[in-house]
Scaffold this active site. Sequence first.
Site, PDB file in Angstrom:
ATOM      1  CG  HIS A 131      -0.343   0.210   2.528  1.00  0.00           C
ATOM      2  ND1 HIS A 131      -0.130   1.456   3.077  1.00  0.00           N
ATOM      3  CD2 HIS A 131       0.108  -0.687   3.449  1.00  0.00           C
ATOM      4  CE1 HIS A 131       0.404   1.329   4.275  1.00  0.00           C
ATOM      5  NE2 HIS A 131       0.568   0.040   4.519  1.00  0.00           N
ATOM      6  CG  ASP A 133      -2.929   4.043   2.374  1.00  0.00           C
ATOM      7  OD1 ASP A 133      -2.345   3.007   1.981  1.00  0.00           O
ATOM      8  OD2 ASP A 133      -3.830   4.023   3.233  1.00  0.00           O
ATOM      9  CG  ASP A 164       2.851   1.294   7.655  1.00  0.00           C
ATOM     10  OD1 ASP A 164       2.486   0.523   6.747  1.00  0.00           O
ATOM     11  OD2 ASP A 164       2.090   1.702   8.547  1.00  0.00           O
ATOM     12  CD  GLU A 189      -2.930  -1.089   5.639  1.00  0.00           C
ATOM     13  OE1 GLU A 189      -2.977  -1.978   6.510  1.00  0.00           O
ATOM     14  OE2 GLU A 189      -2.467   0.054   5.869  1.00  0.00           O
ATOM     15  CD  GLU A 190      -1.636   3.013   7.300  1.00  0.00           C
ATOM     16  OE1 GLU A 190      -2.293   2.568   8.274  1.00  0.00           O
ATOM     17  OE2 GLU A 190      -0.425   2.800   7.159  1.00  0.00           O
ATOM     18  CG  ASP A 218       1.873  -3.036   5.697  1.00  0.00           C
ATOM     19  OD1 ASP A 218       2.665  -2.150   6.039  1.00  0.00           O
ATOM     20  OD2 ASP A 218       0.642  -2.861   5.660  1.00  0.00           O
ATOM     21  CG  HIS A 459       0.495   3.602  12.201  1.00  0.00           C
ATOM     22  ND1 HIS A 459      -0.722   3.024  12.484  1.00  0.00           N
ATOM     23  CD2 HIS A 459       0.800   3.202  10.940  1.00  0.00           C
ATOM     24  CE1 HIS A 459      -1.128   2.297  11.451  1.00  0.00           C
ATOM     25  NE2 HIS A 459      -0.212   2.397  10.495  1.00  0.00           N
TER      26      HIS A 459
END
Length: 496
Positions: A131, A133, A164, A189-190, A218, A459
């Site tokens: 991903h 995003d 990530d 995805e997030e 991931d 994150h």
Amino acid sequence: MDPTLGNMASCQLALLLLLLGSMSAPSSPPAGPLGRVFQYIDLHQDEFVQTLREWVAVESDSIQPVPRLREELFTMMSLAAEELRRLGASVDVVDSGSQKLPGGQTLPIPPVILAELGNDPKKATVCFYGHLDVQPARQEDGWLTDPYTLTEVDGKLYGRGATDNKGPVLAWINADLPVNLKFIMEGMEEAGSLALEELVRREKNRFFSSVDYIVISDNLWISQRKPALVYGMRGNSYFTVEVKCRDQDFHSGTFGGILNEPMADLVALLGGLVDASGHILVPGIYDHVAPLTEEEQKMYEAIDLDLEEYRNSSQEEILMHLWRYPSLSIHGIEGAFDEPGAKTVIPGRVTGKFSIRLVPHMNTSVVEKQVERHLEYIFSKRNSSNKMAVSMTLGLLPWTANITDNQYLAAKKAIKTVFGTEPDMIQDGSTIPIARIFQDIIQKSVLMLPLGAVDDGEHAQNEKINRWNYIEGSKLFAAFFLEVAQLHINDRNSPA
């Protein structure tokens, strides 16, 4: 290995790293084609870091539903599609429709990329999911550098999306090797992988029909130094609980003491979900947790975990609470005053947000009913005149892999080749929705092959990927492809 296969690999693996990043080669690199590939990776590492820098510069935040950031997401998907086309891949950019927001407005969902490098029916076909995003990031939130400017400090590459998941995606994107390689890349995805499940179902008998193995990178290792393979992930049920008196706020001097304040009700509701030790207070929530097996217990004991910051817990306790037990986290309150200063208002409506990480064999619909009943019970005890509404906005099931599948065996051999050690066999307390979607719909083996170290801070502020992990990880992917190719040849040549 077949010499012809090896010669082909030496040429094609050189492409593997047009986009990678890294550090010096191992002290004793393997001989033959794979060794030459590793040398190529070492020599071109600065180019690969530069490509990552260009990708990190795109603010592809899928969490905040605003037009400017959606434009950034579309830019990111176009950048990836163009790079794949430049490398000779056939690329299909699939429209994903639109997202309807709670206020009634709509935003376009970024397209999903389906790409293919090679279609030789004699070769194994590996499908890589990634991903593009990221989570929101602002320097004023505690970043030491601009989160969208990749910055290298002491061998660490800081930037939102570095680990990530933009860094790992770049580690795969040039791999036209002795396998056929397919890519599926998304930009939501997030935010829960909106519209992705529908696309996978639609493409099951076309794009995915020839896929033998599916790989996702991931996750993170559980160590700063020892690689790992992930064979399980928790699911996630995300909830909101709204308490409303009216749409307008109140003056606390005029109304304080004569009404049921929504914030007080909400604090009581959230406080009744979990105790100080992390034990979830929702009745029945632990009833369907899978029992602990002797084999699982032995796996915990073999893992390389730094216990320094967990001095009051055993390794087994920590890992079981991270992986095999549900957890409840409170994430925030919407509608309350949260700026600096002393604003004396009573919020007229507030919404609490929390989630429960699910484990085998928990069911999202059962958990939803348990949470609703528990909050209704707490609220009824307060005799409040306010209105309460509970909603489960996301329900994702846990995922577990079969570690005896061929690609797990191939990954173990590749890790031994590159790092000289056996991997930790770990689970992951977080949730990647696509793993369960692939397993249920396509019914193919899914491998989680992490690249980042445990301290990468996905994150969080100051997210990074180590240059060393970046480059050695790309070598790992190269070695993995060769192992998969050899397994495929062995399977074809073995008697029926």
